[in-house]
Design a protein around this motif. Sequence first.
Motif: not given
Length: 324
Positions: A170-178
């Motif tokens: 989840r943290r990686e997905a948020i970082r990519k789409s931020l």
Amino acid sequence: MTFDDLLPRGMSVEDLLVVMTSLSVLVSILAVWFALLHRDTAAKRALLIARQRQDMRVGVMTPRRREAHVGSMTFMRQVVERLKVLRSAQANKVSEKLTKAGWRSKDALVRFFFFKFALPFVSGGIAVFMLYGLDAYHLQPITKAATALGITVLGAYLPDIMVYNQASKRREAIRKSLPDALDLMVICAEAGLSLDATLMRVSEEMEKTSPELSDEFGLTGLELGFLPDRRTAMQNMAKRSDLSVLRGVVGTLVQAERYGTPLAQSLRVLSAESREERAMKAEEKAARLPALLTVPMIVFILPPLFVVLIGPAILRTIDALSNM
């Protein structure tokens, strides 16, 4: 030692082939079923946000009171409440971990503690039954005990491993789409929208491409409308995501709220920085590829290459020596 010695007692190679074929057919059917199954994630997420909004409204408008005893409790809740772990200090830490993984309901905490308590007994019981009861594998007594103990410990730590993996994804997905979300926030801020409306609008736009970030922005927008302290609402978003880039965004938003600084300009700078960080992450992964591909190349490519290049010469040499 033959292959039949490795099989459990009473099982032949034909039985093993039948079991493996059945499992393959079952996995194929499930794969096709889940591929054709249509899941309306947008409606489910909208219903969850609406329910959270209603709970927050009730929490703000009504005084806090102890929840009434519910007669129709599930079995898991009964077990967890008998263990009295929901009111312990460990429950708050576990709740924070589950929140970072995207599981914020009270049932998630109950399920975690239930499986944390039950999985060691279940996995240990299955291991003891297979190793000692059925004697499926002919192992030494020390090896049997170590295997049973290892499976029991794995069952005890399996919930923590699953929560950690889910939080990392989840943290990686948020970082990519931020960065894309920050660009949308810049557009909304330049259009004159407030911070609450900006977050809600970006949450709606990012619902399909990044459900995790959309969920965070939507919940933060709701908290900004209901919590008395707006800074607390934005800090909660940083705690739930546990990202350094998002903490910088939260700090910028807090300063813009406090000192009245231009929000669009600050968000534009943060968007550029987040894009540079994402590009650096990609370059770092690309720079690691030669080192990672060295071992597979040596193990899987060089031996066949040597066989193809040197094999004919060796065979001709052997033929020449045999003719002499």
